[in-house]
Design a protein around this motif. Structure first.
Motif, PDB file in Angstrom:
ATOM      1  N   THR A  27       0.765  -1.218  -0.067  1.00 30.38           N
ATOM      2  CA  THR A  27      -0.054  -0.024  -0.005  1.00 30.38           C
ATOM      3  C   THR A  27       0.896   1.290   0.056  1.00 30.38           C
ATOM      4  O   THR A  27       0.478   2.176  -0.885  1.00 30.38           O
ATOM      5  CB  THR A  27      -0.766   0.062   1.118  1.00 30.38           C
ATOM      6  N   LEU A  28       1.750   1.234   0.899  1.00 32.31           N
ATOM      7  CA  LEU A  28       2.583   2.335   1.160  1.00 32.31           C
ATOM      8  C   LEU A  28       3.706   2.778  -0.310  1.00 32.31           C
ATOM      9  O   LEU A  28       3.493   3.709  -0.787  1.00 32.31           O
ATOM     10  CB  LEU A  28       3.725   2.211   2.388  1.00 32.31           C
ATOM     11  N   GLY A  29       3.925   1.453  -0.824  1.00 31.72           N
ATOM     12  CA  GLY A  29       4.895   1.702  -1.902  1.00 31.72           C
ATOM     13  C   GLY A  29       4.180   2.127  -3.044  1.00 31.72           C
ATOM     14  O   GLY A  29       4.636   2.904  -3.919  1.00 31.72           O
ATOM     15  N   SER A  30       3.089   1.668  -3.261  1.00 34.49           N
ATOM     16  CA  SER A  30       1.891   2.168  -4.385  1.00 34.49           C
ATOM     17  C   SER A  30       1.778   3.584  -4.235  1.00 34.49           C
ATOM     18  O   SER A  30       1.849   4.408  -5.274  1.00 34.49           O
ATOM     19  CB  SER A  30       0.867   1.266  -4.352  1.00 34.49           C
ATOM     20  N   GLY A  31       1.322   4.163  -3.033  1.00 36.95           N
ATOM     21  CA  GLY A  31       1.111   5.460  -2.994  1.00 36.95           C
ATOM     22  C   GLY A  31       2.240   6.418  -3.366  1.00 36.95           C
ATOM     23  O   GLY A  31       2.196   7.262  -3.789  1.00 36.95           O
ATOM     24  N   LEU A  32       3.498   5.851  -2.749  1.00 37.22           N
ATOM     25  CA  LEU A  32       4.573   6.666  -3.121  1.00 37.22           C
ATOM     26  C   LEU A  32       5.025   6.627  -4.434  1.00 37.22           C
ATOM     27  O   LEU A  32       5.402   7.717  -5.167  1.00 37.22           O
ATOM     28  CB  LEU A  32       5.721   6.360  -2.285  1.00 37.22           C
ATOM     29  N   HIS A  33       4.946   5.453  -5.130  1.00 37.37           N
ATOM     30  CA  HIS A  33       5.420   5.273  -6.591  1.00 37.37           C
ATOM     31  C   HIS A  33       4.414   6.124  -7.571  1.00 37.37           C
ATOM     32  O   HIS A  33       4.709   6.824  -8.391  1.00 37.37           O
ATOM     33  CB  HIS A  33       5.080   3.704  -6.728  1.00 37.37           C
TER      34      HIS A  33
ATOM     35  N   LYS B 194     -11.100   6.380   3.795  1.00 38.25           N
ATOM     36  CA  LYS B 194      -9.800   5.963   2.941  1.00 38.25           C
ATOM     37  C   LYS B 194      -8.877   7.042   2.560  1.00 38.25           C
ATOM     38  O   LYS B 194      -7.717   6.718   2.466  1.00 38.25           O
ATOM     39  CB  LYS B 194     -10.319   5.021   1.897  1.00 38.25           C
ATOM     40  N   HIS B 195      -9.459   8.224   2.228  1.00 38.70           N
ATOM     41  CA  HIS B 195      -8.582   9.251   1.636  1.00 38.70           C
ATOM     42  C   HIS B 195      -7.633   9.724   2.693  1.00 38.70           C
ATOM     43  O   HIS B 195      -6.583  10.521   2.225  1.00 38.70           O
ATOM     44  CB  HIS B 195      -9.638  10.465   1.273  1.00 38.70           C
ATOM     45  N   HIS B 196      -7.700   9.061   3.819  1.00 35.62           N
ATOM     46  CA  HIS B 196      -6.819   9.680   5.125  1.00 35.62           C
ATOM     47  C   HIS B 196      -5.441   8.940   4.450  1.00 35.62           C
ATOM     48  O   HIS B 196      -4.123   9.652   4.566  1.00 35.62           O
ATOM     49  CB  HIS B 196      -7.165   9.079   6.020  1.00 35.62           C
ATOM     50  N   SER B 197      -5.412   7.941   3.557  1.00 35.01           N
ATOM     51  CA  SER B 197      -4.103   7.214   3.001  1.00 35.01           C
ATOM     52  C   SER B 197      -3.218   8.236   2.251  1.00 35.01           C
ATOM     53  O   SER B 197      -2.077   8.405   2.232  1.00 35.01           O
ATOM     54  CB  SER B 197      -4.638   5.977   2.361  1.00 35.01           C
ATOM     55  N   ASP B 198      -4.094   9.024   1.295  1.00 32.38           N
ATOM     56  CA  ASP B 198      -3.555   9.937   0.558  1.00 32.38           C
ATOM     57  C   ASP B 198      -2.644  11.018   1.329  1.00 32.38           C
ATOM     58  O   ASP B 198      -1.803  11.638   0.715  1.00 32.38           O
ATOM     59  CB  ASP B 198      -4.517  10.763  -0.337  1.00 32.38           C
ATOM     60  N   LEU B 199      -3.424  11.416   2.574  1.00 30.43           N
ATOM     61  CA  LEU B 199      -2.601  12.373   3.341  1.00 30.43           C
ATOM     62  C   LEU B 199      -1.395  11.801   3.819  1.00 30.43           C
ATOM     63  O   LEU B 199      -0.509  12.472   3.825  1.00 30.43           O
ATOM     64  CB  LEU B 199      -3.506  12.893   4.500  1.00 30.43           C
ATOM     65  N   VAL B 200      -1.252  10.723   4.192  1.00 31.49           N
ATOM     66  CA  VAL B 200      -0.108   9.933   4.718  1.00 31.49           C
ATOM     67  C   VAL B 200       0.963   9.731   3.668  1.00 31.49           C
ATOM     68  O   VAL B 200       2.257  10.365   3.861  1.00 31.49           O
ATOM     69  CB  VAL B 200      -0.389   8.632   5.160  1.00 31.49           C
ATOM     70  N   PHE B 201       0.593   9.492   2.343  1.00 35.50           N
ATOM     71  CA  PHE B 201       1.559   9.516   1.457  1.00 35.50           C
ATOM     72  C   PHE B 201       2.080  10.859   0.917  1.00 35.50           C
ATOM     73  O   PHE B 201       3.273  11.036   0.727  1.00 35.50           O
ATOM     74  CB  PHE B 201       0.918   8.996  -0.126  1.00 35.50           C
ATOM     75  N   ASP B 202       1.116  11.932   1.005  1.00 38.72           N
ATOM     76  CA  ASP B 202       1.685  13.224   0.661  1.00 38.72           C
ATOM     77  C   ASP B 202       2.563  13.872   1.663  1.00 38.72           C
ATOM     78  O   ASP B 202       3.413  14.402   1.446  1.00 38.72           O
ATOM     79  CB  ASP B 202       0.327  14.347   0.607  1.00 38.72           C
ATOM     80  N   GLN B 203       2.287  13.307   3.108  1.00 35.95           N
ATOM     81  CA  GLN B 203       3.163  13.732   4.318  1.00 35.95           C
ATOM     82  C   GLN B 203       4.575  13.461   4.009  1.00 35.95           C
ATOM     83  O   GLN B 203       5.716  13.887   4.297  1.00 35.95           O
ATOM     84  CB  GLN B 203       2.715  13.342   5.403  1.00 35.95           C
ATOM     85  N   CYS B 204       4.654  11.898   3.296  1.00 32.65           N
ATOM     86  CA  CYS B 204       5.957  11.269   3.113  1.00 32.65           C
ATOM     87  C   CYS B 204       6.719  11.887   2.190  1.00 32.65           C
ATOM     88  O   CYS B 204       7.784  12.170   2.386  1.00 32.65           O
ATOM     89  CB  CYS B 204       5.699   9.695   2.643  1.00 32.65           C
ATOM     90  N   VAL B 205       6.163  12.098   0.844  1.00 32.02           N
ATOM     91  CA  VAL B 205       6.577  12.902  -0.123  1.00 32.02           C
ATOM     92  C   VAL B 205       7.111  14.229   0.193  1.00 32.02           C
ATOM     93  O   VAL B 205       8.121  14.624  -0.198  1.00 32.02           O
ATOM     94  CB  VAL B 205       5.577  13.087  -1.333  1.00 32.02           C
ATOM     95  N   ASN B 206       6.093  15.250   1.023  1.00 30.00           N
ATOM     96  CA  ASN B 206       6.800  16.696   1.259  1.00 30.00           C
ATOM     97  C   ASN B 206       8.076  16.248   2.351  1.00 30.00           C
ATOM     98  O   ASN B 206       9.069  17.130   2.160  1.00 30.00           O
ATOM     99  CB  ASN B 206       5.464  17.071   2.127  1.00 30.00           C
ATOM    100  N   TRP B 207       8.015  15.405   3.131  1.00 28.08           N
ATOM    101  CA  TRP B 207       9.034  15.213   4.040  1.00 28.08           C
ATOM    102  C   TRP B 207      10.329  14.742   3.133  1.00 28.08           C
ATOM    103  O   TRP B 207      11.441  15.392   3.328  1.00 28.08           O
ATOM    104  CB  TRP B 207       8.675  13.910   5.113  1.00 28.08           C
ATOM    105  N   LEU B 208      10.286  13.718   2.261  1.00 25.33           N
ATOM    106  CA  LEU B 208      11.354  13.469   1.232  1.00 25.33           C
ATOM    107  C   LEU B 208      11.975  14.537   0.645  1.00 25.33           C
ATOM    108  O   LEU B 208      13.212  14.837   0.368  1.00 25.33           O
ATOM    109  CB  LEU B 208      10.829  12.373   0.224  1.00 25.33           C
ATOM    110  N   ARG B 209      11.179  15.217   0.365  1.00 24.15           N
ATOM    111  CA  ARG B 209      11.640  16.580  -0.626  1.00 24.15           C
ATOM    112  C   ARG B 209      12.307  17.776   0.314  1.00 24.15           C
ATOM    113  O   ARG B 209      12.789  18.746  -0.161  1.00 24.15           O
ATOM    114  CB  ARG B 209      10.422  17.377  -1.397  1.00 24.15           C
TER     115      ARG B 209
END
Length: 149
Positions: A27-33, A124-139
């Motif tokens: 799930t996490l990998g798919s969201g980040l990819h 379920k849209h909460h997952s999108d927030l998690v993915f977005d948080q990860c991407v923002n943190w990575l950058r």
């Protein structure tokens, strides 16, 4: 309390538990990819073989199962059978996690821990927030992020 199943059945059940390619990782990998982030999986040359390695950002993202890593949340409950075994097992996992996190920090890696409970929330849209948080943190250049439910 005595185990309610035979040793053979317990052994078969435990062998069925995956360490890689878990639903949480997928799930996490798919969201980040899907957000354009490219990574390597389980680099063995890094402490603890982190789940997702983003060399470009010198960062790792760990998909942490709440039960196996002893997270203090609604998903974690101490088993009532074989209490001594499970206490030793889970506390050992937590100690190993701490050692690996420290080694990663010492090597200059940034760390994000995404807990299972953060992706099991409704709606379920909460997952999108998690993915977005990860991407923002990575950058960003922040050294640490922990996302929990």
């Amino acid at each position: 309390m005595v185990d309610i199943v035979s040793n053979e059945v317990r052994s078969r059940m435990m062998k069925g538990i995956r360490g890689k390619k878990t639903k949480l990782e997928l799930t996490l990998g798919s969201g980040l990819h899907n957000r354009g982030m490219r990574y390597r999986l389980h680099r063995k040359d890094l402490p603890g073989s982190p789940d997702f390695v983003f060399s470009k950002y010198r960062a790792v993202v760990l998909a942490e199962g709440c039960f196996w890593h002893g997270h203090d949340c609604h998903l974690f409950k101490w088993p009532s059978s074989r209490e001594e075994f499970w206490t030793k097992k889970i506390k050992g996992n937590v100690r190993r996690d701490e050692r690996n996190l420290q080694k990663l920090k010492e090597k200059g890696w940034r760390i994000c821990r995404v807990w299972e409970c953060s992706l099991k929330r409704k709606p379920k849209h909460h997952s999108d927030l998690v993915f977005d948080q990860c991407v923002n943190w990575l950058r960003s250049d922040r050294p640490w992020l922990e996302i929990a439910g």
